[in-house]
Each structure stands twice: as C-alpha cells, then as structure tokens.
Design a protein around this motif. Structure first.
Motif, short mmCIF file in Angstrom:
data_model
loop_
_atom_site.label_atom_id
_atom_site.label_comp_id
_atom_site.label_asym_id
_atom_site.label_seq_id
_atom_site.Cartn_x
_atom_site.Cartn_y
_atom_site.Cartn_z
N SER A 17 70.86 21.76 -39.00
CA SER A 17 69.52 21.51 -38.46
C SER A 17 69.61 20.33 -37.49
O SER A 17 70.61 19.59 -37.49
CB SER A 17 68.55 21.14 -39.59
OG SER A 17 68.96 19.91 -40.17
N SER A 34 67.80 17.74 -37.82
CA SER A 34 67.72 16.54 -38.67
C SER A 34 69.13 16.12 -39.10
O SER A 34 69.47 14.94 -39.09
CB SER A 34 66.87 16.81 -39.92
OG SER A 34 65.60 17.22 -39.54
N TYR A 43 57.40 11.12 -33.97
CA TYR A 43 57.64 11.92 -35.15
C TYR A 43 58.07 10.99 -36.31
O TYR A 43 59.00 10.19 -36.12
CB TYR A 43 58.72 12.86 -34.67
CG TYR A 43 59.44 13.76 -35.57
CD1 TYR A 43 58.75 14.64 -36.35
CD2 TYR A 43 60.83 13.77 -35.57
CE1 TYR A 43 59.45 15.53 -37.13
CE2 TYR A 43 61.53 14.65 -36.34
CZ TYR A 43 60.83 15.52 -37.13
OH TYR A 43 61.53 16.39 -37.89
N ILE A 64 62.46 12.35 -27.38
CA ILE A 64 62.01 13.68 -27.84
C ILE A 64 61.37 14.30 -26.59
O ILE A 64 60.43 13.72 -26.03
CB ILE A 64 60.96 13.60 -28.97
CG1 ILE A 64 61.30 12.53 -29.99
CG2 ILE A 64 60.78 14.96 -29.62
CD1 ILE A 64 62.37 12.86 -30.94
N ASN A 117 56.86 14.78 -29.76
CA ASN A 117 55.96 15.24 -30.81
C ASN A 117 55.30 14.00 -31.41
O ASN A 117 56.03 13.12 -31.87
CB ASN A 117 56.80 15.98 -31.87
CG ASN A 117 56.00 16.49 -33.03
OD1 ASN A 117 54.80 16.38 -33.03
ND2 ASN A 117 56.69 17.03 -34.03
N ASP A 128 66.29 15.03 -28.11
CA ASP A 128 65.86 16.12 -28.99
C ASP A 128 64.98 17.04 -28.14
O ASP A 128 63.86 16.69 -27.79
CB ASP A 128 65.10 15.47 -30.15
CG ASP A 128 64.47 16.46 -31.11
OD1 ASP A 128 64.23 17.61 -30.70
OD2 ASP A 128 64.18 16.05 -32.25
N PHE A 171 61.49 21.31 -28.46
CA PHE A 171 60.25 21.92 -27.91
C PHE A 171 60.34 22.18 -26.41
O PHE A 171 59.33 22.49 -25.79
CB PHE A 171 59.05 21.00 -28.20
CG PHE A 171 58.66 20.93 -29.65
CD1 PHE A 171 58.15 22.03 -30.32
CD2 PHE A 171 58.78 19.74 -30.37
CE1 PHE A 171 57.79 21.97 -31.65
CE2 PHE A 171 58.42 19.66 -31.71
CZ PHE A 171 57.92 20.79 -32.35
N SER A 206 64.91 26.18 -35.58
CA SER A 206 63.60 25.86 -36.18
C SER A 206 62.46 26.13 -35.21
O SER A 206 61.44 26.69 -35.60
CB SER A 206 63.52 24.38 -36.54
OG SER A 206 64.15 24.15 -37.72
N LYS A 207 62.64 25.68 -33.98
CA LYS A 207 61.57 25.86 -33.00
C LYS A 207 61.92 26.96 -32.01
O LYS A 207 61.09 27.82 -31.73
CB LYS A 207 61.32 24.54 -32.22
CG LYS A 207 61.19 23.32 -33.09
CD LYS A 207 59.95 23.34 -33.97
CE LYS A 207 59.85 22.06 -34.78
NZ LYS A 207 59.61 22.18 -36.18
C1 LIG Z 1 60.77 16.71 -32.63
C2 LIG Z 1 61.41 17.39 -33.80
N1 LIG Z 1 62.74 17.39 -33.92
C3 LIG Z 1 63.35 18.00 -34.95
C4 LIG Z 1 62.62 18.63 -35.94
C5 LIG Z 1 63.33 19.22 -37.12
O1 LIG Z 1 63.99 20.35 -36.83
P1 LIG Z 1 65.11 20.90 -37.84
O2 LIG Z 1 64.43 21.87 -38.73
O3 LIG Z 1 66.12 21.53 -36.92
O4 LIG Z 1 65.68 19.74 -38.58
C6 LIG Z 1 61.23 18.64 -35.87
C7 LIG Z 1 60.46 19.30 -36.93
O5 LIG Z 1 59.25 19.37 -36.91
C8 LIG Z 1 60.61 18.02 -34.77
O6 LIG Z 1 59.27 17.97 -34.68
#
Ligand SMILES: Cc1ncc(COP(=O)(O)O)c(C=O)c1O
Length: 404
Positions: A107, A109, A133, A182, A186, A214, A217, A245-246
């Motif tokens: 992920s 994260s 975030y 980011i 977010n 990151d 999005f 994830s996104k």
């Molecule tokens: C800006 C941002 N980065 C990373 C993530 C997490 O993504 P992942 O599921 O790949 O850890 C999120 C999750 O909401 C997010 O908002």
C-alpha cells in the motif's frame, strides 16, 4: 496456568506514538447512534467499494484465479509482469519508466514507512502539508520520525497554494530529510502548479531533502487547473507513490508502488538501498500482482465513472449550499474525492459536528481532523451516491439555518 488478569507494566511499550486511549466525543456519539439503530447520513463515506460505483469486474475476477498465484517467485521489487504494467500506466502521464525501477509493496502507507526508513534516522523530520491527511503522525511516529509542517493557504475563488516561505524556513532548520507532497492534496484537492514545482525542487536540492510525492488522487481532476506530476523528476531525489486503493478503487487488493527518480548517482544509491528494505518484507502478494494488468485496464472506466460522480456531487453541493445569501461556501476543488465547506462558526467545530449528528443525523468530518487553521470547515465526500449527498447537504443546510 496463565494469569489472564496480568496487566503489563507501561514500561514494556515503546513511546514512538502517543498511543491514543480515549475515544473522542464524536466517535462515541456515532457509536451510540449506531447501537440504537438510528439513521445516519454519512457525508464522510469514502470507501470506493461501498458507494455503488458501476464496474465491469469479470476480467479482474478471472485474473484473481490465475494458476500462477500458486507459485512463489520472490523478487524484492515485485513480479516483473506487474512492474511492466505499472511502467506502461506511467506512459499515460507522459513518462517512460524503467520496470526495474518500480518497487511494489502492499500500500502507499507501507511505502511511506519504507521511505522513512530509507531517508531518516530516528529523530529526523519529514515535512508534511497542513491542512492535510491525518495519518502522518502515525506513519512517521512508527518510524521514530518527527513531523514538521508547511502551510497551504486559501484564497477564494482562485484556490489553494503552498506557502513557500514556510517550506523554506522548515528546510533551513536542517533536520528535514523529506518534503512530502500530496498531489492533489487531501482534503484541499489542490494540485502542484508549475511555479510551485520549480520552487520546491529548487529548495529541496538546496537543503538536501528528498521529495515524496503521493499522487494517489492525481488521475481524479474535478474542477481542474494546472497540475504537475513529480513523476520522473531528475533534479532531486524523488519518489512518486501510487496504488490500487484510489487508482482502481480497490484498497482491499493491497497493492501500491514507489517510482523513484533523481540525479543518477543518488538514484542508484536509493534504488540499491530500497531493494534491501523491500527484500526484508517481500510484501506484495502474488494474486494482486498477477491481476494487475487486468485491474489497471478496468481502472480506466472506473476512473471515468468516479470522475463523473465527483463532478455531479460537487455541483449538487454547490447548488444546495451556495444559493443567494447562503452563509456557506464550497472551496475550490481541483481534484480528489473530497470537498471542503466553510460554514458559520455559531459554535466550535466539534460542537457543530456533535449537533449535526445528534439533531440532523449527519456525520461529517470537521476541519480540525485535517488541521485547518481556522473554524468552521467540514469535509464532504465526493464519491457518495448523489441521492445521499443531496439528503445530507439539505439536512446540513437546515441544521445551520436553525441558528438564525
Ligand atoms: C493522500 C492519501 N495517500 C494514501 C492513502 C492510503 O492509501 P493506501 O491504501 O495505498 O495505503 C490515502 C487514503 O485515504 C490518502 O488519502
């Protein structure tokens, strides 16, 4: 016999986090309402698998049954066929990427954790956006890394921009090892502009900080505007993060990736060290990696459907909350899955959020969750089914109207 009543002494545990113990008043009230079976209009729902977005899942489901999932083929960077699929997807952003420089992990994260290990010693700092975030305090704390912040400022209607002085002064202090961007951020939905990109690259090169961008999005523009990706940036050591994830709305598949770039000597060093970290975990799973080409193919129509949903929801939010003489304002949202609403501060954000939940059954995240500088702001998800967004926004508007 084991003594089940044994309580471990506090000294057993690390102090890398201020381990949260108390449930906040908002979560407690929400749990109480749920337990009582009371209705909830959840304006914060951002789980892409629970908002009724259409998807053609047949290709994904059949590739999850791939027989190659029964083979163990360890590779620190992840399976080559999956890395090739990631590299090909970069071409859509106009950048060629060498599959040998793609690192797959579970992920984004987890990618942060790997990069903090790569770049920081305990006590070093990373520079993160505010508002932003809230996960960084945990992700950094778990690596014994400190969090410093730089400001984003808002001006209506042009939108958000990076306060570059706040970046320069934090970097000048000398303990910051990485600038975290980011893109788009977010919850502010703001993309990096060309001018900001040049300034940030120049500052990071000058103070010896790497960039972690990151871009989960990035492919979800809403109101649009200038948007610069850090992919392939070669003037300073940079790492672009993305994942399923996104990009494909499938966080449960647990697949993310790191795309490093930079001046050749630093890049070669970084890739060699990252390989050691990745080899210690080998965390990307074969089913997700083998399914990746099919998932990325389907993700194109998923993103189209989601973008349409986000634009529809933002339009509805504006039409319900921004009529003539309305006290509310929906902030400019260039991209991402969230809109910020500025509303009158009749009470503190926490009291307003509690009132919305108790009196109107509306669950919405207050701005302080994201470290907004002022009150009162609330974050609404733009991936909600339009009828839920409509009902929630109307209930929100009526709740505030009752203060007059
Ligand atoms: C800006 C941002 N980065 C990373 C993530 C997490 O993504 P992942 O599921 O790949 O850890 C999120 C999750 O909401 C997010 O908002």
């Amino acid at each position: 016999m084991v003594d089940l009543c044994y309580t471990a002494p506090v000294s057993f545990f690390s102090t890398r986090l201020a381990w949260p113990s108390a449930v906040n008043a908002l979560s407690a009230l929400r749990a109480e309402r749920r337990a009582a079976g009371l209705p909830l209009l959840d304006l914060s729902e951002s789980n892409p698998t629970r908002v009724g977005l259409p998807r053609d899942d047949s290709g994904i489901l059949s590739s999850l049954g791939d027989r190659r999932n029964l083979l163990y083929e360890p590779d620190p960077r992840g399976l080559l066929r999956a890395r090739e699929a990631v590299a090909a997807s970069c071409e859509a952003r106009g950048r060629r990427f060498d599959p040998d420089e793609v690192f797959l992990c579970a992920s984004t994260s987890e990618a942060y954790g790997w990069l903090f290990k790569l770049l920081c010693d305990p006590g070093d700092a990373v520079l993160v956006p505010r508002p932003g975030y809230p996960l960084f305090d945990y992700l950094a704390g778990l690596e014994s890394v400190r969090v410093r912040s730089y400001r984003l400022e808002y001006s209506h209607p042009s939108g958000w921009s990076i306060d570059l002085d706040s970046v320069a002064s934090a970097l000048a202090e000398g303990s910051v090892r990485a600038f975290v961007l980011i893109n788009p951020n977010n919850p502010t939905g703001s993309y990096l502009s060309r001018r900001e990109r040049e300034a940030v690259v120049g500052l990071c090169a000058r103070y010896g900080a790497a960039i972690i961008a990151d871009e989960v999005f990035f492919d979800f523009p809403v109101e649009g505007g200038e948007r610069e990706s850090l992919l392939g940036e070669d003037r300073v050591l940079s790492f672009v993060l993305d994942g399923l994830s996104k990009l494909s709305g499938l966080p449960q598949l647990k697949l993310g990736w790191i795309l490093p770039s930079g001046p050749s000597r630093e890049l070669a060093e970084a890739v060699g060290r990252l390989e050691i970290i990745a080899d210690s975990y080998l965390s990307a799973g074969a089913p997700a990696m083998n399914a990746l080409p099919a998932v990325l193919e389907e993700a194109v129509s998923f993103r189209r459907a989601l973008s349409l949903r986000a634009r529809t929801d933002l339009g509805l939010l504006r039409s319900i909350l921004e009529g003539k003489d309305s006290p509310h304002r929906v902030l400019r949202c260039q991209g991402g899955w969230t809109a910020l609403v500025e509303s009158p501060r009749f009470e503190s954000e926490e009291e307003l959020a509690l009132g919305l939940l108790r009196d109107a059954g509306v669950w919405v995240h207050p701005g302080y969750f994201f470290d907004m500088e002022r009150e009162a702001y609330f974050a609404a998800s733009l991936i909600l089914p339009p009828e839920i967004l409509k009902a929630g926004a109307r209930a929100y508007r009526d709740f505030f109207a009752a203060f007059d």
